[in-house]
Design an enzyme around this catalytic site. Structure first.
Site, PDB file in Angstrom:
ATOM      1  N   SER A 113       0.850  -1.191   0.000  1.00  0.00           N
ATOM      2  CA  SER A 113       0.000   0.000   0.000  1.00  0.00           C
ATOM      3  C   SER A 113       0.883   1.236   0.000  1.00  0.00           C
ATOM      4  O   SER A 113       1.640   1.474   0.945  1.00  0.00           O
ATOM      5  CB  SER A 113      -0.892   0.016   1.239  1.00  0.00           C
ATOM      6  OG  SER A 113      -1.367   1.337   1.453  1.00  0.00           O
ATOM      7  N   HIS A 165      -1.233  -1.351  -4.269  1.00  0.00           N
ATOM      8  CA  HIS A 165      -2.491  -0.996  -3.608  1.00  0.00           C
ATOM      9  C   HIS A 165      -2.538   0.518  -3.391  1.00  0.00           C
ATOM     10  O   HIS A 165      -1.641   1.099  -2.782  1.00  0.00           O
ATOM     11  CB  HIS A 165      -2.586  -1.743  -2.279  1.00  0.00           C
ATOM     12  CG  HIS A 165      -3.884  -1.575  -1.558  1.00  0.00           C
ATOM     13  ND1 HIS A 165      -5.008  -2.306  -1.857  1.00  0.00           N
ATOM     14  CD2 HIS A 165      -4.240  -0.750  -0.538  1.00  0.00           C
ATOM     15  CE1 HIS A 165      -6.004  -1.950  -1.051  1.00  0.00           C
ATOM     16  NE2 HIS A 165      -5.569  -1.006  -0.242  1.00  0.00           N
ATOM     17  N   ASP A 213      -4.683   3.674  -1.936  1.00  0.00           N
ATOM     18  CA  ASP A 213      -5.740   4.032  -0.988  1.00  0.00           C
ATOM     19  C   ASP A 213      -6.276   5.424  -1.268  1.00  0.00           C
ATOM     20  O   ASP A 213      -5.591   6.423  -1.059  1.00  0.00           O
ATOM     21  CB  ASP A 213      -5.196   3.956   0.445  1.00  0.00           C
ATOM     22  CG  ASP A 213      -5.014   2.515   0.896  1.00  0.00           C
ATOM     23  OD1 ASP A 213      -5.983   1.744   0.785  1.00  0.00           O
ATOM     24  OD2 ASP A 213      -3.901   2.169   1.342  1.00  0.00           O
ATOM     25  N   MET A 218      -8.914   8.238  -0.296  1.00  0.00           N
ATOM     26  CA  MET A 218      -9.755   8.664   0.846  1.00  0.00           C
ATOM     27  C   MET A 218     -10.222  10.098   0.623  1.00  0.00           C
ATOM     28  O   MET A 218      -9.466  10.938   0.150  1.00  0.00           O
ATOM     29  CB  MET A 218      -8.942   8.598   2.140  1.00  0.00           C
ATOM     30  CG  MET A 218      -8.276   7.254   2.382  1.00  0.00           C
ATOM     31  SD  MET A 218      -7.519   7.194   4.009  1.00  0.00           S
ATOM     32  CE  MET A 218      -6.586   5.661   3.897  1.00  0.00           C
ATOM     33  N   HIS A 222      -8.373   1.086  -3.969  1.00  0.00           N
ATOM     34  CA  HIS A 222      -9.315   0.915  -2.853  1.00  0.00           C
ATOM     35  C   HIS A 222      -9.990   2.257  -2.585  1.00  0.00           C
ATOM     36  O   HIS A 222      -9.361   3.176  -2.076  1.00  0.00           O
ATOM     37  CB  HIS A 222      -8.495   0.409  -1.645  1.00  0.00           C
ATOM     38  CG  HIS A 222      -9.261   0.262  -0.382  1.00  0.00           C
ATOM     39  ND1 HIS A 222      -8.637   0.067   0.836  1.00  0.00           N
ATOM     40  CD2 HIS A 222     -10.587   0.277  -0.118  1.00  0.00           C
ATOM     41  CE1 HIS A 222      -9.545  -0.044   1.796  1.00  0.00           C
ATOM     42  NE2 HIS A 222     -10.745   0.101   1.247  1.00  0.00           N
ATOM     43  N   MET A 252     -12.107   4.557  -0.620  1.00  0.00           N
ATOM     44  CA  MET A 252     -12.734   4.839   0.683  1.00  0.00           C
ATOM     45  C   MET A 252     -13.383   6.211   0.574  1.00  0.00           C
ATOM     46  O   MET A 252     -12.927   7.201   1.172  1.00  0.00           O
ATOM     47  CB  MET A 252     -11.670   4.794   1.786  1.00  0.00           C
ATOM     48  CG  MET A 252     -11.223   3.376   2.110  1.00  0.00           C
ATOM     49  SD  MET A 252      -9.638   3.341   2.963  1.00  0.00           S
ATOM     50  CE  MET A 252      -8.545   3.407   1.565  1.00  0.00           C
ATOM     51  N   MET A 282     -11.537  -5.675   5.480  1.00  0.00           N
ATOM     52  CA  MET A 282     -10.693  -4.753   6.252  1.00  0.00           C
ATOM     53  C   MET A 282     -10.341  -5.402   7.582  1.00  0.00           C
ATOM     54  O   MET A 282     -11.223  -5.855   8.319  1.00  0.00           O
ATOM     55  CB  MET A 282     -11.425  -3.427   6.505  1.00  0.00           C
ATOM     56  CG  MET A 282     -11.613  -2.538   5.299  1.00  0.00           C
ATOM     57  SD  MET A 282     -10.132  -2.195   4.338  1.00  0.00           S
ATOM     58  CE  MET A 282      -9.079  -1.360   5.534  1.00  0.00           C
ATOM     59  N   PHE A 289      -6.245   5.040   8.018  1.00  0.00           N
ATOM     60  CA  PHE A 289      -4.834   5.299   8.309  1.00  0.00           C
ATOM     61  C   PHE A 289      -4.003   4.023   8.193  1.00  0.00           C
ATOM     62  O   PHE A 289      -4.527   2.933   8.431  1.00  0.00           O
ATOM     63  CB  PHE A 289      -4.683   5.850   9.736  1.00  0.00           C
ATOM     64  CG  PHE A 289      -5.498   7.092   9.963  1.00  0.00           C
ATOM     65  CD1 PHE A 289      -5.018   8.342   9.585  1.00  0.00           C
ATOM     66  CD2 PHE A 289      -6.776   7.003  10.505  1.00  0.00           C
ATOM     67  CE1 PHE A 289      -5.781   9.486   9.751  1.00  0.00           C
ATOM     68  CE2 PHE A 289      -7.561   8.147  10.677  1.00  0.00           C
ATOM     69  CZ  PHE A 289      -7.065   9.386  10.306  1.00  0.00           C
ATOM     70  N   ASP A 331      -6.625  -6.278   4.439  1.00  0.00           N
ATOM     71  CA  ASP A 331      -5.979  -4.964   4.414  1.00  0.00           C
ATOM     72  C   ASP A 331      -6.016  -4.337   5.808  1.00  0.00           C
ATOM     73  O   ASP A 331      -7.090  -4.080   6.349  1.00  0.00           O
ATOM     74  CB  ASP A 331      -6.746  -4.081   3.407  1.00  0.00           C
ATOM     75  CG  ASP A 331      -6.157  -2.688   3.250  1.00  0.00           C
ATOM     76  OD1 ASP A 331      -5.068  -2.425   3.783  1.00  0.00           O
ATOM     77  OD2 ASP A 331      -6.806  -1.866   2.573  1.00  0.00           O
ATOM     78  N   GLY A 332      -4.820  -4.104   6.349  1.00  0.00           N
ATOM     79  CA  GLY A 332      -4.710  -3.421   7.630  1.00  0.00           C
ATOM     80  C   GLY A 332      -3.978  -4.270   8.657  1.00  0.00           C
ATOM     81  O   GLY A 332      -4.439  -5.349   9.015  1.00  0.00           O
TER      82      GLY A 332
HETATM   83  C1  DX5 Z   1      -6.233   1.668   5.620  1.00  0.00           C
HETATM   84  C2  DX5 Z   1      -5.802   1.389   4.214  1.00  0.00           C
HETATM   85  C3  DX5 Z   1      -4.712   0.409   4.142  1.00  0.00           C
HETATM   86  C4  DX5 Z   1      -3.433   0.861   4.807  1.00  0.00           C
HETATM   87  C5  DX5 Z   1      -2.761  -0.344   5.372  1.00  0.00           C
HETATM   88  O1  DX5 Z   1      -7.336   2.487   5.606  1.00  0.00           O
HETATM   89  O2  DX5 Z   1      -6.884   0.887   3.468  1.00  0.00           O
HETATM   90  O3  DX5 Z   1      -4.473  -0.032   2.819  1.00  0.00           O
HETATM   91  O4  DX5 Z   1      -2.556   1.523   3.952  1.00  0.00           O
HETATM   92  O5  DX5 Z   1      -1.652   0.054   6.097  1.00  0.00           O
HETATM   93  P1  DX5 Z   1      -0.912  -0.931   7.120  1.00  0.00           P
HETATM   94  O6  DX5 Z   1      -0.460  -2.110   6.348  1.00  0.00           O
HETATM   95  O7  DX5 Z   1       0.187  -0.091   7.647  1.00  0.00           O
HETATM   96  O8  DX5 Z   1      -1.934  -1.301   8.177  1.00  0.00           O
HETATM   97 ZN    ZN Z   2      -6.459  -0.113   1.494  1.00  0.00          ZN
END
Ligand code: DX5
Ligand code: ZN
Length: 217
Positions: free
Chosen positions: A8, A33, A35, A37, A66, A68, A137, A143, A175-176
């Site tokens: 990510s 990946h 993200d 947001m 992804h 969000m 998730m 974050f 993810d996470g």
């Molecule tokens: C969180 C994101 C993730 C995030 C994962 O909202 O969707 O993709 O970047 O980060 P790590 O692997 O550090 O938990």
């Molecule tokens: Zn993600």
């Protein structure tokens, strides 16, 4: 299914995004990946279609985007045109989930659906036949660097069982908080795409970081 690693870029150095992506590609990553947001669906703002367009020529790897964001249906075209290969939308953000997934397919992109840790797996059962990927998730989105929520593994198992029963072949992504400590449990539960942000980009040696995750399962 082969287990894939999807770094990510949320945890990458944005001033060196090109080099960061090239580095993880050379280190054996399978997807990039991304993200997205919007500051509404999640309490953070990151990147939009312009950045996806900018990184598209930098890598041959599929861009796993992804979303969000609220009302993702309004931005499917923009992200598809920007070069996304997989577009994943949150069930919780889609009033008409079936229609939004159809919109993604019509844009010529692979469709993914994602649920938060507190959302029941049953909420996406009716659309499983429509998707190429299900994302569970394992943190509350917003974050990088948060701790893995292990209760989600039950859902990974259930969805993987449904996939067998329904004779489907979508990928299952987590993810996470995925790292060398948590990866094995994810793979054992049935996940085959592991997103990892901080576990890869916080390490100086990305090749070693990816290898440590691979060695763990
Ligand atoms: C969180 C994101 C993730 C995030 C994962 O909202 O969707 O993709 O970047 O980060 P790590 O692997 O550090 O938990
Ligand atoms: Zn993600």
């Amino acid at each position: 299914m082969n287990t894939k690693i999807a770094p990510s870029i949320l945890s990458a150095d944005f001033a060196r995004l090109k080099e960061e992506i090239e580095e993880v590609e050379a280190a054996g990553a399978d997807y990039i990946h991304v993200d997205v947001m919007d500051g509404h669906y999640v309490p953070n703002i990151t990147i939009g279609p312009l950045v996806v367009e900018a990184i598209r020529p930098v890598t041959n790897l599929p861009l796993d985007v992804h979303l969000m964001i609220e009302q993702p249906e309004q931005y499917i075209k923009a992200f598809a045109n920007a070069g996304a290969d997989i577009l994943t939308v949150h069930q919780e953000a889609c009033t008409h989930l079936h229609r939004t997934l159809q919109l993604i397919k019509n844009a010529g992109v692979k469709a993914g659906v994602v649920i938060n840790p507190a959302t029941p797996a049953d909420f996406i059962k009716p659309v499983l036949h429509q998707v190429d990927l299900v994302l569970l998730m394992t943190v509350n989105p917003g974050f990088g660097g948060q701790s893995f929520i292990s209760e989600v593994l039950e859902k990974v198992k259930r969805i993987s069982e449904w996939r067998n029963e329904m004779n489907l072949d979508f990928e299952i992504e987590v993810d996470g908080g995925v790292n060398a400590e948590t990866a094995a449990a994810c793979v054992n539960a049935g996940a085959n795409v592991l997103v990892a942000g901080s576990a890869i980009f916080s390490k100086e040696n990305r090749q070693q970081a990816i290898q440590e995750i691979r060695n763990a399962y």
